[in-house]
Enzyme design. Structure first.
Site, mmCIF file in Angstrom:
data_model
loop_
_atom_site.group_PDB
_atom_site.id
_atom_site.type_symbol
_atom_site.label_atom_id
_atom_site.label_comp_id
_atom_site.label_asym_id
_atom_site.label_seq_id
_atom_site.Cartn_x
_atom_site.Cartn_y
_atom_site.Cartn_z
ATOM 1 N N VAL A 106 3.309 -3.891 8.690
ATOM 2 C CA VAL A 106 4.727 -3.757 8.355
ATOM 3 C C VAL A 106 5.599 -4.032 9.574
ATOM 4 O O VAL A 106 6.569 -4.798 9.509
ATOM 5 C CB VAL A 106 5.022 -2.355 7.786
ATOM 6 C CG1 VAL A 106 6.530 -2.173 7.574
ATOM 7 C CG2 VAL A 106 4.287 -2.156 6.473
ATOM 8 N N LYS A 150 -2.797 -4.632 23.098
ATOM 9 C CA LYS A 150 -2.193 -5.318 21.962
ATOM 10 C C LYS A 150 -0.845 -5.917 22.353
ATOM 11 O O LYS A 150 -0.513 -7.048 21.972
ATOM 12 C CB LYS A 150 -2.032 -4.349 20.795
ATOM 13 C CG LYS A 150 -1.518 -4.977 19.514
ATOM 14 C CD LYS A 150 -1.444 -3.946 18.399
ATOM 15 C CE LYS A 150 -1.035 -4.573 17.085
ATOM 16 N NZ LYS A 150 -0.945 -3.563 15.992
ATOM 17 N N CYS A 197 -2.160 1.275 0.790
ATOM 18 C CA CYS A 197 -0.980 1.870 0.157
ATOM 19 C C CYS A 197 -1.282 2.680 -1.100
ATOM 20 O O CYS A 197 -0.945 3.868 -1.165
ATOM 21 C CB CYS A 197 0.038 0.772 -0.183
ATOM 22 S SG CYS A 197 0.773 -0.018 1.261
ATOM 23 N N GLU A 231 9.539 -0.670 2.481
ATOM 24 C CA GLU A 231 9.027 -2.039 2.418
ATOM 25 C C GLU A 231 8.216 -2.225 1.134
ATOM 26 O O GLU A 231 7.643 -1.281 0.599
ATOM 27 C CB GLU A 231 8.161 -2.335 3.648
ATOM 28 C CG GLU A 231 7.047 -1.327 3.947
ATOM 29 C CD GLU A 231 5.784 -1.566 3.152
ATOM 30 O OE1 GLU A 231 5.644 -2.667 2.593
ATOM 31 O OE2 GLU A 231 4.944 -0.657 3.090
ATOM 32 N N PHE A 232 8.204 -3.466 0.668
ATOM 33 C CA PHE A 232 7.445 -3.829 -0.527
ATOM 34 C C PHE A 232 6.601 -5.064 -0.221
ATOM 35 O O PHE A 232 6.677 -6.082 -0.904
ATOM 36 C CB PHE A 232 8.393 -4.093 -1.697
ATOM 37 C CG PHE A 232 9.272 -2.920 -2.036
ATOM 38 C CD1 PHE A 232 8.799 -1.873 -2.811
ATOM 39 C CD2 PHE A 232 10.574 -2.849 -1.558
ATOM 40 C CE1 PHE A 232 9.602 -0.779 -3.102
ATOM 41 C CE2 PHE A 232 11.390 -1.769 -1.854
ATOM 42 C CZ PHE A 232 10.899 -0.727 -2.633
ATOM 43 N N LEU A 238 -2.539 -7.447 -14.064
ATOM 44 C CA LEU A 238 -3.312 -7.314 -15.295
ATOM 45 C C LEU A 238 -4.713 -7.901 -15.134
ATOM 46 O O LEU A 238 -5.344 -8.270 -16.116
ATOM 47 C CB LEU A 238 -2.595 -8.019 -16.462
ATOM 48 C CG LEU A 238 -1.414 -7.275 -17.083
ATOM 49 C CD1 LEU A 238 -0.846 -8.074 -18.262
ATOM 50 C CD2 LEU A 238 -1.812 -5.880 -17.550
#
Length: 443
Positions: free
Chosen positions: A14, A38, A262, A153-154, A252
């Site tokens: 994210v 990092k 998540c 966030e999505f 589906l």
């Protein structure tokens, strides 16, 4: 569009996506992390995360002078002249004791920067956090001159950059209209629908959305089981369902269960929120229970494939696993349903060898301790009593299934993703067993 000075704390999926994408929109962004190695790699443009388009955006941001990386949140406050106008919290919120989200990382950063934030700054909770976190953040800050906003966030792993730059909606919640509008303005170039609301509602949107998706996945897995029992075809059933605009085609596809970073923690957190509100959320509990059962059902399919009967012994049976990451397009193993199925197979006594395009044999992850990981699918298939497809890597469709059948001890494939063309598997000499579909015998 006004260029904003932005700090992003945390460079995981994210945080790094948020920082790189905001820089691509023209903002001046500094990203902070606590991992010194990092940070040095990111300064060189080296991205450890397997995420399409992300490395390119990072390189472009660095080259343009709009994206930089520092060690620690405090350094991010000092990196930009005048301090950041907006600071995004993109730190982990893992599942804690009892399923409630652990906010220790959020609280630690807030305490670190509260005296360093310039007057008029806005702190944005981007991480998935429980309802009430914005109020808790404001309380920890103790700064009436600093706004607090919830901006969930999505992003889907494997398409995070695309999702950020092509959002279905932007959700911004705050008790301060000015703070909310300033954060919403960061995304103005995207032209997405924007929901401005209060912080508790914004915080609940993310949980409600993810829990709904989890319910949809559990539902289709249950329907697939019914198809197995009734002789129906789940692909045809979901196609007929998906044309209904109220339902849609997304989520589906049956599989070995849902997982990832998540859905498991968000469904558990939603239960905790409901329990705290003295509400028994039976739908969410049933969703989780159905998912747990689905993994065991995959093991029963493997038993049947290997032994010819339900409940047959898998002791000392060599099983080849195709795919271990929780979804294709990522190297993420967190709460992978593939690993959950693998653990159950191992408990049943099976000997496991696996191939995944994103994983190397020398992967140090403790999740792979009882699995022999190889870098060649044909090596994985050698002497296998069954091949089990657990992750929907498209590469598996183009494998030489005749060669795999010749390598395997028993040419049977359990396709828990309905990924393969049964006709191709059959022509290769395999018996194909899918989810919610009739078994295809070899030609």
């Amino acid at each position: 569009m006004f260029v904003r000075r932005v700090a992003v704390v945390g460079t995981g999926y994210v945080g790094l996506t948020t920082g790189a994408c905001l820089a691509s929109l023209g903002h001046d962004v500094v990203c902070a992390d606590v991992d010194a190695d990092k940070v040095e790699r990111l300064r060189r443009g080296e991205v450890d995360i397997l995420e399409p388009g992300l490395a390119e955006l990072v390189a472009e941001g660095i080259a343009a002078g709009r994206l930089s990386f520092v060690l620690g949140a405090a350094a991010a406050m000092r990196q930009v002249d005048g301090g950041p106008e907006v600071m995004f919290l993109c730190v982990p919120t893992p599942m804690g004791v009892g399923g409630v989200a652990d906010l220790s990382f959020v609280e630690s950063v807030v305490e670190e920067v509260r005296d360093l934030l310039p007057a008029g700054a806005v702190v944005v909770n981007k991480s998935t956090v429980p309802v009430g976190t914005a109020d808790r953040t404001a309380e920890l800050l103790g700064r009436a001159d600093v706004g607090v906003v919830s901006n969930p966030e999505f992003l889907r792993e494997g398409s995070a950059v695309r999702d950020f730059l092509n959002p279905d909606r932007i959700v911004v919640g705050s008790s301060s209209q000015d703070a909310a509008e300033r954060v919403a303005a960061l995304y103005s170039r995207l032209g997405a629908p924007t929901v401005l609301t209060d912080a508790p509602s914004a915080e609940l949107v993310k949980y409600a959305a993810n829990c709904f998706l989890a319910m949809k996945l559990s539902y289709v897995n249950a329907v697939a089981e019914l198809c197995d029992r009734l002789g129906a075809n789940i692909t045809d059933v979901t196609e007929g369902m998906g044309y209904d605009k109220r339902i849609g085609q997304a989520f589906l596809q049956p599989g070995p269960g849902w997982g990832g970073s998540c859905l498991p923690k968000d469904t558990s957190a939603m239960l905790q929120l409901a329990d705290a509100a003295d509400f028994e959320f039976r739908l969410i509990r049933a969703t989780i229970d159905t998912n747990t059962r689905q993994r065991q059902r995959m093991v029963e399919k493997v038993r049947t494939a290997v032994t010819g009967k339900r409940g047959g012994s898998l002791s000392h049976k060599r099983i080849a696993l195709f795919g271990l990451t929780f979804k294709a397009g990522t190297d993420d193993l967190r709460d992978s349903p593939a690993l959950a199925v693998a653990a159950l197979l191992r408990q049943a006594g099976a000997e496991l060898v696996a191939y995944d395009p994103a994983l190397r044999p020398d992967n140090p992850s403790p999740d792979l301790a009882n699995i022999s990981v190889v870098d060649d699918p044909y090596v994985a298939a050698k002497d296998a009593e069954a091949i089990v497809v657990l992750t929907e890597w498209p590469e598996f469709r183009s494998l030489d299934w005749t060669r795999l059948a010749e390598a395997a001890a028993r040419p049977v494939v359990v396709d828990t993703r309905n990924l393969l063309d049964p006709a191709v598997a059959r022509r290769g000499g395999f018996e194909w067993m899918g989810i919610g579909k009739a078994t295809a015998k070899p030609e």
